[in-house]
Design a protein around this motif. Structure first.
Motif, PDB file in Angstrom:
ATOM      1  N   LEU A  28       0.824  -1.211   0.000  1.00  0.00           N
ATOM      2  CA  LEU A  28       0.000   0.000   0.000  1.00  0.00           C
ATOM      3  C   LEU A  28       0.860   1.265   0.000  1.00  0.00           C
ATOM      4  N   VAL A  29       2.002   1.201   0.652  1.00  0.00           N
ATOM      5  CA  VAL A  29       2.907   2.346   0.693  1.00  0.00           C
ATOM      6  C   VAL A  29       3.763   2.413  -0.569  1.00  0.00           C
ATOM      7  N   THR A  30       4.235   1.258  -1.033  1.00  0.00           N
ATOM      8  CA  THR A  30       5.189   1.224  -2.141  1.00  0.00           C
ATOM      9  C   THR A  30       4.548   1.530  -3.483  1.00  0.00           C
ATOM     10  N   LEU A  31       3.336   1.058  -3.717  1.00  0.00           N
ATOM     11  CA  LEU A  31       2.702   1.252  -5.025  1.00  0.00           C
ATOM     12  C   LEU A  31       2.572   2.731  -5.411  1.00  0.00           C
ATOM     13  N   PRO A  32       2.032   3.593  -4.548  1.00  0.00           N
ATOM     14  CA  PRO A  32       1.988   5.011  -4.931  1.00  0.00           C
ATOM     15  C   PRO A  32       3.366   5.640  -5.080  1.00  0.00           C
ATOM     16  N   HIS A 102      10.237   0.909   7.823  1.00  0.00           N
ATOM     17  CA  HIS A 102      10.784   1.825   6.822  1.00  0.00           C
ATOM     18  C   HIS A 102      11.799   1.115   5.924  1.00  0.00           C
ATOM     19  N   GLY A 103      12.606   0.262   6.516  1.00  0.00           N
ATOM     20  CA  GLY A 103      13.594  -0.476   5.735  1.00  0.00           C
ATOM     21  C   GLY A 103      12.947  -1.455   4.774  1.00  0.00           C
ATOM     22  N   VAL A 104      11.872  -2.100   5.203  1.00  0.00           N
ATOM     23  CA  VAL A 104      11.148  -3.031   4.334  1.00  0.00           C
ATOM     24  C   VAL A 104      10.549  -2.284   3.143  1.00  0.00           C
ATOM     25  N   VAL A 105       9.953  -1.121   3.409  1.00  0.00           N
ATOM     26  CA  VAL A 105       9.371  -0.314   2.331  1.00  0.00           C
ATOM     27  C   VAL A 105      10.454   0.151   1.362  1.00  0.00           C
ATOM     28  N   LEU A 106      11.575   0.588   1.901  1.00  0.00           N
ATOM     29  CA  LEU A 106      12.667   1.053   1.047  1.00  0.00           C
ATOM     30  C   LEU A 106      13.185  -0.085   0.166  1.00  0.00           C
TER      31      LEU A 106
END
Length: 230
Positions: A28-32, A102-106
């Motif tokens: 949900l965070v990464t797609l946008p 945050h690290g996973v999203v990055l």
């Protein structure tokens, strides 16, 4: 495994449920982020002029040709508590990127970004310059010309890139393991949970998670086709 019961039981395990929830939140965070950065970088690399262009293009493309574990290690050295960037963020913003959400999203963002940027870049390069120029002649701003004339023309390439980036992000292990640490109940994503299950000899759990992952990927692809992405 003779029926759906053991599969559902494997998916209902607390560590599996956490991995599913974490993967969903990451997506949900990464797609946008992929959408915004992919469009911006793709357009800039296709038409922009800058001495930094080659360096930026190489950095964006690097995850496609460099081992994920090696990329994760480089990012860990930069963003860790003793890294140049990580120490600055921790001291001035109180943000710790590694071994956290945050690290996973990055990791997910870095792994999938080139798969959005490259198709958009190629599609915009193939467009005639007159397409955007016509919108400018009609009084539109450059930003309006991009969204009204250029974006509709590259929407299929963008959709294809988003599908590939989503799949790549779901399957990411190397960068995520380095930046997230594969900490149970904290940074174990769905892909890492499959790895953990296999390492522990829990093959039924791994099979159930793989099946679920495949089903989600198939549903996303089908939905994009129904929406006219292709």
């Amino acid at each position: 495994m003779t029926g759906p019961g053991p599969w559902l039981a494997a998916l209902a395990e607390p560590h599996a449920l956490f991995a599913l929830g974490l993967t969903a939140r990451t997506a949900l965070v990464t797609l946008p982020l992929h959408l915004a950065a992919g469009l911006a970088l793709g357009a800039w690399l296709a038409r922009g002029r800058s001495p930094l262009k080659t360096a930026v293009e190489m950095a964006v493309t690097l995850p496609l040709v460099f081992p994920p574990v090696a990329i994760g290690f480089v990012l860990l050295m930069l963003l860790g508590r003793r890294g140049v960037v990580g120490a600055f963020l921790l001291e001035h913003a109180g943000v710790e990127l590694v071994f956290s959400f945050h690290g996973v999203v990055l990791a997910s963002f870095v792994a999938g970004l080139p798969l959005v940027v490259r198709p958009v870049q190629s599609a915009i390069r193939s467009l005639p310059p007159a397409l955007a120029e016509a919108a400018l002649v009609l009084g539109k701003t450059p930003l309006q010309a991009f969204f009204l004339a250029v974006l509709p023309a590259v929407r299929r390439s963008l959709a294809a890139g988003m599908i590939l980036a989503f799949g790549r992000s779901l399957g990411e292990v190397g960068i995520t393991m380095m930046l997230g640490g594969n900490i149970l109940g904290r940074t174990n994503t769905l892909s890492l949970e499959i790895y953990n299950a296999v390492s522990a000899g829990e093959f039924e759990s791994a099979a159930a998670l793989c099946t679920l992952l495949g089903a989600v990927s198939a549903c996303v692809f089908w939905a994009l086709r129904r929406l006219g992405a292709f």
